[in-house]
Design a protein around this motif. Structure first.
Motif, PDB file in Angstrom:
ATOM      1  N   THR A 180       3.487 -11.256  -3.926  1.00  0.00           N
ATOM      2  CA  THR A 180       3.652 -12.793  -3.962  1.00  0.00           C
ATOM      3  C   THR A 180       3.039 -13.482  -2.493  1.00  0.00           C
ATOM      4  OG1 THR A 180       5.285 -12.139  -1.907  1.00  0.00           O
ATOM      5  CG2 THR A 180       6.433 -12.321  -3.980  1.00  0.00           C
ATOM      6  N   ALA A 181       2.559 -13.233  -2.231  1.00  0.00           N
ATOM      7  CA  ALA A 181       0.977 -13.758  -1.476  1.00  0.00           C
ATOM      8  C   ALA A 181       0.320 -13.752  -2.262  1.00  0.00           C
ATOM      9  CB  ALA A 181       0.700 -12.477  -0.134  1.00  0.00           C
ATOM     10  N   ARG A 182       0.074 -13.486  -3.536  1.00  0.00           N
ATOM     11  CA  ARG A 182      -1.104 -14.092  -4.568  1.00  0.00           C
ATOM     12  C   ARG A 182      -0.821 -14.985  -5.227  1.00  0.00           C
ATOM     13  NH1 ARG A 182      -2.883 -11.344  -9.241  1.00  0.00           N
ATOM     14  NH2 ARG A 182      -0.087 -11.512  -9.437  1.00  0.00           N
ATOM     15  N   ASP A 183       0.894 -15.038  -5.939  1.00  0.00           N
ATOM     16  CA  ASP A 183       1.139 -16.082  -6.805  1.00  0.00           C
ATOM     17  C   ASP A 183       2.011 -17.179  -5.344  1.00  0.00           C
ATOM     18  OD1 ASP A 183       1.051 -14.170  -8.887  1.00  0.00           O
ATOM     19  OD2 ASP A 183       3.247 -13.071  -8.698  1.00  0.00           O
ATOM     20  N   SER A 184       2.185 -17.054  -4.434  1.00  0.00           N
ATOM     21  CA  SER A 184       2.216 -18.667  -3.497  1.00  0.00           C
ATOM     22  C   SER A 184       0.898 -18.979  -3.657  1.00  0.00           C
ATOM     23  CB  SER A 184       2.427 -17.843  -1.487  1.00  0.00           C
ATOM     24  OG  SER A 184       3.866 -16.653  -2.558  1.00  0.00           O
ATOM     25  N   VAL A 185      -0.160 -18.560  -3.437  1.00  0.00           N
ATOM     26  CA  VAL A 185      -1.826 -19.286  -2.757  1.00  0.00           C
ATOM     27  C   VAL A 185      -1.954 -19.912  -4.469  1.00  0.00           C
ATOM     28  CG1 VAL A 185      -3.485 -18.915  -3.411  1.00  0.00           C
ATOM     29  CG2 VAL A 185      -2.590 -17.510  -1.552  1.00  0.00           C
ATOM     30  N   ASN A 243      -6.400 -10.469  -9.639  1.00  0.00           N
ATOM     31  CA  ASN A 243      -6.137  -8.819  -9.529  1.00  0.00           C
ATOM     32  C   ASN A 243      -5.580  -8.232  -8.901  1.00  0.00           C
ATOM     33  OD1 ASN A 243      -5.960  -8.182 -12.906  1.00  0.00           O
ATOM     34  ND2 ASN A 243      -7.836  -8.501 -12.657  1.00  0.00           N
ATOM     35  N   VAL A 244      -4.416  -8.117  -7.829  1.00  0.00           N
ATOM     36  CA  VAL A 244      -3.980  -7.265  -7.277  1.00  0.00           C
ATOM     37  C   VAL A 244      -4.292  -6.130  -7.441  1.00  0.00           C
ATOM     38  CG1 VAL A 244      -2.046  -7.015  -5.570  1.00  0.00           C
ATOM     39  CG2 VAL A 244      -2.763  -9.868  -6.503  1.00  0.00           C
ATOM     40  N   PRO A 245      -4.432  -4.496  -6.293  1.00  0.00           N
ATOM     41  CA  PRO A 245      -4.450  -3.650  -6.908  1.00  0.00           C
ATOM     42  C   PRO A 245      -2.741  -3.137  -6.839  1.00  0.00           C
ATOM     43  CG  PRO A 245      -6.713  -4.580  -5.738  1.00  0.00           C
ATOM     44  CD  PRO A 245      -5.469  -5.434  -6.207  1.00  0.00           C
ATOM     45  N   LEU A 246      -2.425  -2.420  -7.576  1.00  0.00           N
ATOM     46  CA  LEU A 246      -1.076  -1.938  -7.024  1.00  0.00           C
ATOM     47  C   LEU A 246      -0.922  -0.453  -6.875  1.00  0.00           C
ATOM     48  CD1 LEU A 246       0.588  -4.389  -9.945  1.00  0.00           C
ATOM     49  CD2 LEU A 246       0.472  -4.753  -7.407  1.00  0.00           C
ATOM     50  N   GLY A 247       0.505  -0.181  -6.600  1.00  0.00           N
ATOM     51  CA  GLY A 247       1.213   1.877  -6.952  1.00  0.00           C
ATOM     52  C   GLY A 247       0.734   2.104  -4.707  1.00  0.00           C
ATOM     53  N   ARG A 248       1.222   1.045  -4.136  1.00  0.00           N
ATOM     54  CA  ARG A 248       1.165   0.623  -2.510  1.00  0.00           C
ATOM     55  C   ARG A 248       3.399   1.602  -2.848  1.00  0.00           C
ATOM     56  NH1 ARG A 248      -0.752  -3.853  -4.139  1.00  0.00           N
ATOM     57  NH2 ARG A 248      -2.421  -4.200  -1.847  1.00  0.00           N
ATOM     58  N   ARG A 249       3.111   2.612  -1.923  1.00  0.00           N
ATOM     59  CA  ARG A 249       4.309   3.334  -1.258  1.00  0.00           C
ATOM     60  C   ARG A 249       5.157   2.408  -0.013  1.00  0.00           C
ATOM     61  NH1 ARG A 249       6.880   6.950  -5.240  1.00  0.00           N
ATOM     62  NH2 ARG A 249       7.709   8.343  -2.780  1.00  0.00           N
ATOM     63  N   GLY A 287      -2.501   8.340  -6.987  1.00  0.00           N
ATOM     64  CA  GLY A 287      -3.041   8.357  -5.384  1.00  0.00           C
ATOM     65  C   GLY A 287      -4.008   7.008  -5.256  1.00  0.00           C
ATOM     66  N   GLN A 288      -4.518   6.482  -6.547  1.00  0.00           N
ATOM     67  CA  GLN A 288      -5.513   4.905  -6.587  1.00  0.00           C
ATOM     68  C   GLN A 288      -4.826   3.811  -7.217  1.00  0.00           C
ATOM     69  OE1 GLN A 288      -8.486   5.781  -8.356  1.00  0.00           O
ATOM     70  NE2 GLN A 288      -9.550   3.995  -8.001  1.00  0.00           N
ATOM     71  N   LEU A 289      -5.251   2.806  -5.816  1.00  0.00           N
ATOM     72  CA  LEU A 289      -3.792   1.586  -6.601  1.00  0.00           C
ATOM     73  C   LEU A 289      -4.444   0.688  -7.188  1.00  0.00           C
ATOM     74  CD1 LEU A 289      -3.693  -0.641  -3.066  1.00  0.00           C
ATOM     75  CD2 LEU A 289      -2.471   1.071  -3.789  1.00  0.00           C
ATOM     76  N   THR A 290      -4.163   0.400  -8.674  1.00  0.00           N
ATOM     77  CA  THR A 290      -4.687  -0.169  -9.814  1.00  0.00           C
ATOM     78  C   THR A 290      -3.850  -1.326 -10.446  1.00  0.00           C
ATOM     79  OG1 THR A 290      -4.757   0.233 -12.407  1.00  0.00           O
ATOM     80  CG2 THR A 290      -3.828   2.021 -10.564  1.00  0.00           C
ATOM     81  N   PRO A 291      -4.673  -2.275 -10.577  1.00  0.00           N
ATOM     82  CA  PRO A 291      -3.702  -3.665 -11.290  1.00  0.00           C
ATOM     83  C   PRO A 291      -2.694  -3.207 -12.544  1.00  0.00           C
ATOM     84  CG  PRO A 291      -6.307  -4.633 -10.746  1.00  0.00           C
ATOM     85  CD  PRO A 291      -5.847  -2.920 -10.828  1.00  0.00           C
ATOM     86  N   SER A 292      -3.456  -2.322 -13.356  1.00  0.00           N
ATOM     87  CA  SER A 292      -2.224  -1.795 -14.261  1.00  0.00           C
ATOM     88  C   SER A 292      -0.906  -1.454 -14.261  1.00  0.00           C
ATOM     89  CB  SER A 292      -3.264  -1.222 -14.894  1.00  0.00           C
ATOM     90  OG  SER A 292      -3.600  -0.199 -14.724  1.00  0.00           O
TER      91      SER A 292
END
Length: 325
Positions: A134-139, A148-154, A29-34
């Motif tokens: 991809t937004a972060r890596d483009s920059v 660090n991009v928090p991850l875990g979106r659906r 339920g929580q976004l995390t970079p890992s």
């Protein structure tokens, strides 16, 4: 192929199926970079390699991928609804006014999704997370900051074209409307000025900056005259002609803010940030201190990426980013 292995010699087929399904699904339920560290540790390196290649082949692609994430998050949250194609049941955001014949880089997202399925062994990385990374890596590929991009979106199972027409800030907006537009997303004026700095890369079409170069008074005359050579006053053949958002449009720097100070912002909404209003001092700060800009840009990107994400058991992980499962 996959980032996991299952010993199959003595497993019943049903047990094996359940084991693989468990590895292909993670609900938190929580976004995390890992988030993908264990279920697919090759996910982020794979995305990075594809983005680097795409940007190397066409530097403008970096700005397009960054813009895609922005246009996704401002419409019903960061849920990849912007990627859905038109169907009888889906009124695609791709045909909303801010996106139609403008938003691009869908083929890069397709490539990322396809490659991730191969390296992860199954669809485990959401399309919404793909957009954020991809937004972060483009920059980064264009010389900008890493974060660090928090991850875990659906992913969303619907699109919101009508909302896209209303929620995505217009290039013709005045400062009060811009502030309100960002406020609606939980973003403040610091976020507004920092995220507008994304216009240090990429280009814009004549149709969106024509009113500025022919009608605005807060514009450098020689700058306006030079743009008029490639963007005719009348609507028509030159509508799709491009102009760089700043002179170093393939490098993530602070030239965007220098342009605003010198009345050379390409879009009316850009120049609105520097006209005696509440955002002027921030423009001056980021113009003179690139580290301050980079720090705040990274913070604001994380904040934007946290706009109403679907997590846990909400939404889905699309097997094809263009279609609902």
């Amino acid at each position: 192929m996959a980032s996991f292995s299952v010993k199959t010699a003595k497993l019943h087929p049903l047990v094996l199926l359940v084991a693989i399904a468990g590895l292909c699904f993670a609900a938190k339920g929580q976004l995390t970079p890992s988030f993908y560290d264990h279920i697919c540790p090759q996910a982020l390196p794979t995305i990075k390699a594809i983005v680097q290649s795409a940007v190397y082949n066409e530097p403008r692609m970096g700005a397009s991928l960054l813009r895609m994430h922005f246009h996704d998050c401002f419409v019903h949250g960061c849920d990849a609804s912007v990627l859905l194609d038109q169907t009888p049941a889906i009124n695609s955001e791709k045909f909303a006014r801010p996106n139609n014949n403008s938003l691009r880089s869908f083929e890069v997202i397709d490539r990322v999704g396809s490659q991730l399925d191969r390296v992860c062994g199954c669809p485990v990385v959401s399309c919404a997370d793909i957009l954020a990374v991809t937004a972060r890596d483009s920059v980064v590929a264009l010389g900008g900051p890493w974060w660090n991009v928090p991850l875990g979106r659906r992913d969303s199972a619907d699109a919101y074209q009508a909302l896209a027409n209303l929620a995505i800030p217009s290039p013709f907006m005045e400062l009060p409307a811009l502030i309100d537009s960002f406020k609606d997303q939980g973003l403040d004026i610091i976020d507004l000025v920092a995220l507008s700095g994304a216009h240090t890369i990429g280009s814009a079409q004549c149709r969106v900056f024509r009113p500025r170069i022919y009608s605005d008074t807060n514009i450098d005359t020689s700058f306006a005259n030079s743009l008029q050579q490639n963007c005719a006053r009348s609507v028509g053949q030159t509508d799709s002609n491009l102009a760089p958002l700043d002179p170093t449009s393939a490098r993530f720097d602070t030239m965007y803010y220098k342009n605003l100070v010198n009345q050379k912002g390409l879009l009316h909404s850009d120049q609105a940030l520097f006209g005696g209003g509440s955002t002027e001092e921030l423009v001056k700060t980021y113009n003179s201190d690139y580290q301050a800009f980079w720090r705040q840009f990274a913070k604001s990107m994380v904040k934007m990426g946290n706009i109403k994400p679907l997590t846990g058991y909400d939404g889905q992980i699309r097997t094809n980013c263009r279609r609902v499962n």
